[in-house]
Write a protein that holds these residues in place. Sequence first.
Motif, short mmCIF file in Angstrom:
data_model
loop_
_atom_site.label_atom_id
_atom_site.label_comp_id
_atom_site.label_asym_id
_atom_site.label_seq_id
_atom_site.Cartn_x
_atom_site.Cartn_y
_atom_site.Cartn_z
N UNK A 1 26.66 35.26 30.52
CA UNK A 1 26.75 35.90 31.82
C UNK A 1 28.21 36.27 32.06
N UNK A 2 28.46 37.53 32.37
CA UNK A 2 29.84 38.01 32.50
C UNK A 2 30.05 38.66 33.86
N UNK A 3 31.31 38.70 34.27
CA UNK A 3 31.69 39.43 35.47
C UNK A 3 31.86 40.89 35.06
N UNK A 4 31.25 41.79 35.81
CA UNK A 4 31.27 43.21 35.47
C UNK A 4 31.95 44.00 36.59
N UNK A 5 32.94 44.77 36.20
CA UNK A 5 33.64 45.64 37.16
C UNK A 5 33.70 47.05 36.58
#
Length: 322
Positions: free
Chosen positions: A165-169
Amino acid sequence: MEQYLQVFKEVAETKNITLAAKKLHMSQPSITLQIQNLENEFGARFFDRTNKGVTLTKEGEIFYEHVRKALNILARAKEQINALVKDHKKVIYLSSALTIGEYILPNILAFLFKTYPDVEFKVKIANTESISQDLIERKIHIGLVEGSVYEHNGLNVESFWQDELVVVVPYFHPWAARKSISLEELSHERLVTREEGSGPREAIENALREKGLDPDQLTISMELGSTHAIKQVVAAGLGITIISSLTVTKESEQHIFKLLKIQDAPLYQDLNILTDAHVAQSKEESVLIGLLHDHKLIEDILSRDFYELDKSANKLHLLTSK
């Protein structure tokens, strides 16, 4: 009679009429009446009833073993009849959670169609609870789910992938030049996520808690019902998200999104295979499960477009025909 047996089996395994009614989507009085009818039919009491639930009597334990075998025989009979109806094609019924069904299964099935043209795959997208229930009721052969699974002694659970699970910007975001961010920084940003109670939302919250992080620190500005909608909102610059890395691989390669880790706290969720513990797997089912456990081959399949899958398919055909 089959429904009566399914009801008996569910009550015996859950040891709770209320829970069995919920899982079977039936009313509690209907469950109770069907159990009473069975007991009257056989002239025996199958359950001891207490305030804490129900337990099998000795007669009930004997009946349970026969019921389990009878339902298994009926399921196999239906499968064999369906195979004849389908012009002798082998049919595998799959049910999958949304992320797996949308981002993993298409390439895998395209690969398998090339390798096993005589096998037909029927796929349904559902939540974990529905998938588990369909397996118990012998409506499907294999379930593919995300995150934790409700324990049931009639199901086998195998993890086949650890999904990060990753932070997406978006690539125009100030964080796009970075590789990671802290939870404190994350809490100050507007977060776009799935609705409360959804599988992906729970997976993220559970993963955060396992790392000693408090999900309540996050500022959730928008809740949406699909991964695709979340990606559109983030791409428009209306917020950031925490999401499965599998769902944003192509956008990352195209420099639409930048993927970031949370510092000192990488987040993962298990992707699991569910099968019926009491039913032997067919050759075709075993091939599919073996494929899902082959990480190198899966990565190769997922990295290709459909038209590029022939080489990998031929390779698997050679391996499985030996």
